[in-house]
Write an enzyme that holds these catalytic residues in place. Structure first.
Site, short mmCIF file in Angstrom:
data_model
loop_
_atom_site.label_atom_id
_atom_site.label_comp_id
_atom_site.label_asym_id
_atom_site.label_seq_id
_atom_site.Cartn_x
_atom_site.Cartn_y
_atom_site.Cartn_z
N ASN A 185 0.87 -1.17 0.00
CA ASN A 185 0.00 0.00 0.00
C ASN A 185 0.90 1.22 0.00
O ASN A 185 1.79 1.33 0.85
CB ASN A 185 -0.88 -0.02 1.27
N GLY A 186 0.73 2.12 -0.98
CA GLY A 186 1.57 3.32 -1.03
C GLY A 186 2.16 3.50 -2.41
O GLY A 186 1.68 2.91 -3.39
N GLU A 242 -19.42 12.56 -6.85
CA GLU A 242 -18.85 11.30 -6.35
C GLU A 242 -19.78 10.11 -6.55
O GLU A 242 -19.36 9.06 -7.01
CB GLU A 242 -18.55 11.40 -4.85
N LYS A 258 -11.39 5.50 -0.19
CA LYS A 258 -11.85 6.17 1.03
C LYS A 258 -10.73 6.96 1.67
O LYS A 258 -10.90 8.09 2.09
CB LYS A 258 -12.38 5.11 2.00
#
Ligand code: M6R
Length: 620
Positions: free
Chosen positions: A102-103, A499, A615
């Protein structure tokens, strides 16, 4: 953004990993993958799929691949399109090292080129695959796991949480954290690794949040934690907040709807919580949590609010609270811009990072920038007690909204407004601008506004579902207008529509209409106009409505009881009971969110997980 779920223990892992990924669906993703050390053949066995988790699940259905150690990932594309090849896990050349990430790894291309030149074969376009190959080559060079990890992190730039599963180390998961959160859930003879404790919080509430720049070797019954110089670190586990235990949709069709209806309770809980900090004999406990002395509070000259997205809209509204109620000049910054602007450390100022997740990369980096360049107090206003912002700021103000799962923020936004309103009143009391009694009355005003937030939904529910949503979902574009405190609210409303419904929505301060946007007015572009409760500004709002009608525009207004001139101009008017002028956004919020929600529902869209969105935006 990406989701990580991993398991090691005495049970088969696939069920836990896939269920965990399901709970992370709210973070948004475009592909998913699962890998385990197969309990029969003792080698890595994996499956990847483009699209929703259900595709991966179907793929795995009936397959024997399972084991006692495994991990899964939901990917939100940053490098390379969303397809099966780019989905995680990624592997080294021998397919004996699997990694999920993640990243973002910066300048990975340089490393990749060197590795390619040395003979490593790459299959994907991702930055993550580079990590697997780099680790392979470092393990070959160092012949020692911890030394190889030390060498790995010294070469990786960017932000990452990583989990490695390796055939040569079948009894442990290797977890690495640098500027991207990751948590270990400590069970009885089993461990979980995840990007959010929601993944396992119904099984164990005992957690270890990896400190920044650390790595952990996670076995089924032990954790060894090290810093990036390989020094052992003390394991400081804690209990996860009971609010974070996974509860599901509680009968609602979508999390967004559930969260719209949770707002009144969430605000009530939040205000009660803040009041509890001011209990008898605990005079300064509220300010203590914020990391401020009474002296700093009384001398405060400037409030700086730094945030992104919906949180930025909340801050723009709060600017009116601080400047009107507490008479303190307030500056509001978009975190992504703030980081690249000259920094002027004002005396007697404070920085408040407003962030539901407490993990948004830009806001977090803005916090770090302020801390590195000044001694100005920093405060995290967040909904996530375990977040990095809470850990890294000098103080915090914790909302009590409970987990917000839908990507489109609803209850966090209203709780941010209530929190910042409360803070403005508290500051006014300390500055002698408001008595304790007036503060108490302000809280009642706040609760009246939240009551209206809910009752207006009930008033218009049937009309919205039966007539308004079918009618307005057929338009391709909208214009949103607001003035004064209703302008940032209009910005938030336009964002919400974009959105969840993917309908184009442009927002302007209504006074700007005649400076250009009025050219867009026609009967194919509904104008949604939000009123105010300030007499002088209301007259200007009416004038703006007349400008729209004079050009044969289609006008929908959110007006207040008695605002007949405005109501009579509208093609449709939502009429809302009056509140205190500064609380206008809170009173309109439920109705606006419900209206937008129903439009998206009418269009049959995946409301809780809109396309392309995540999110928690943990990459820049
Ligand atoms: O967690 P944060 O409040 O820092 O998140 C900021 C934005 O990413 C977030 O508000 C985003 O705009 C939401 N999708 C809005 O609904």
């Amino acid at each position: 953004m990406c989701g990580i779920a991993a398991y090691i223990g005495k049970k088969k892992c696939r069920k836990y990993v896939l269920e965990g990924l399901q709970r992370l669906e709210y973070r948004g993703y475009d592909s998913a993958g699962f890998v385990c050390i197969d309990s029969q053949h003792k080698h890595l066995s994996f499956s990847k799929a483009k699209g929703r988790l259900s595709v991966l699940k179907d793929q795995l259905n009936g397959s024997p691949h399972d084991g006692f150690i495994g991990m899964g990932h939901t990917r939100w594309a940053t490098h390379g399109v969303a397809n099966e090849v780019n989905a995680h896990p990624h592997f080294d050349c021998k397919k004996s090292i699997a990694v999920i990430h993640n990243g973002i790894i910066e300048r990975y291309d340089e490393i990749r080129k060197k590795l390619k030149a040395a003979g490593h074969e790459f299959y994907s376009d991702t930055d993550t695959e580079t990590i697997a190959h780099l680790f392979e080559s470092l393990l070959a060079e160092h012949h020692d796991l911890k030394q190889a990890i030390k060498a790995l992190v010294s070469q990786l730039e960017g932000a990452y949480s990583l989990v490695f599963l390796m055939e040569d180390y079948p009894e442990q998961l290797i977890v690495v954290r640098h500027r991207s959160p990751v948590v270990v859930g400590i069970g009885e003879g089993e461990m979980f690794v995840a990007s959010d404790p929601l993944v396992f919080s119904d099984i164990t509430q005992k957690v270890l949040f990896l400190p920044d720049d650390s790595f952990a070797l996670v076995k089924e019954d032990s954790i060894s934690l090290y810093d990036f110089s390989n020094n052992p670190l003390k394991i400081e586990s804690r209990e996860v907040d009971a609010r974070y235990i996974h509860t599901g949709k509680s009968g609602f069709e979508h999390y967004m709807l559930k969260e719209i209806y949770e707002q009144k309770l969430a605000i009530d809980k939040t205000i009660r919580f803040y009041n509890s900090l001011n209990g008898e004999g605990l005079e300064d406990s509220f300010w203590d949590q914020l990391g401020l002395t009474l002296g700093q509070v009384k001398n405060l000259k400037t409030i700086n609010l730094v945030c992104a997205g919906t949180s930025w809209h909340a801050a723009r509204i709060a600017q009116f609270f601080f400047e009107t109620i507490a008479k303190i000049q307030t500056k509001v910054y978009l975190a992504s811009e703030f980081r690249y602007m000259p920094f002027f450390p004002d005396e007697n100022s404070v920085y408040i990072m407003v962030s539901q997740s407490g993990e948004t990369a830009d806001t977090l980096e803005a916090l770090r920038l302020v801390k590195s360049k000044s001694n100005i107090p920093t405060i995290a206003l967040t909904n996530t007690p375990s977040s990095t912002m809470v850990r890294e700021s000098d103080g915090f103000l914790l909302m009590q909204a409970g987990p917000e799962i839908a990507v489109a923020s609803t209850k966090a936004f209203s709780c941010q407004l209530a929190s910042l309103y409360y803070l403005a009143c508290k500051l006014a009391v300390e500055k002698g601008l408001m008595s304790e009694e007036q503060m108490r009355i302000s809280q009642e005003d706040l609760l009246v506004a939240t009551e209206i937030l809910e009752t207006t939904i009930e008033t218009y529910k049937d009309e919205i579902i039966k007539h308004l949503a079918p009618r307005y979902s057929s338009f391709d574009r909208f214009i949103f207008l607001g003035r004064h405190i209703s302008y940032p609210f209009a910005l938030e409303s336009a964002l919400k529509l974009k959105e969840v419904s993917y309908i184009f929505a442009q927002c302007y301060p209504s006074g700007e209409l005649k400076h250009g946007p009025i050219a867009l007015i026609d009967n194919k572009t509904p104008v949604i106009l939000f009123s105010v409760l300030d007499d002088v500004i209301y007259d200007k709002v009416v004038a703006n409505a007349q400008e729209v009608k004079a050009r044969l525009g289609h006008l929908v207004v959110f007006a207040f009881d008695g605002q007949e001139e405005l109501i009579n101009l509208a093609d449709y008017a939502f009429i809302i009971p009056k509140v205190k002028p500064l609380l206008v956004p809170l009173a309109m919020i439920g109705l606006m969110q419900f209206f937008v929600y129903q439009i998206a529902k009418e269009l049959g869209l995946p409301i809780d997980k809109p396309r392309n969105l995540a999110k928690s935006v943990t990459v820049e």
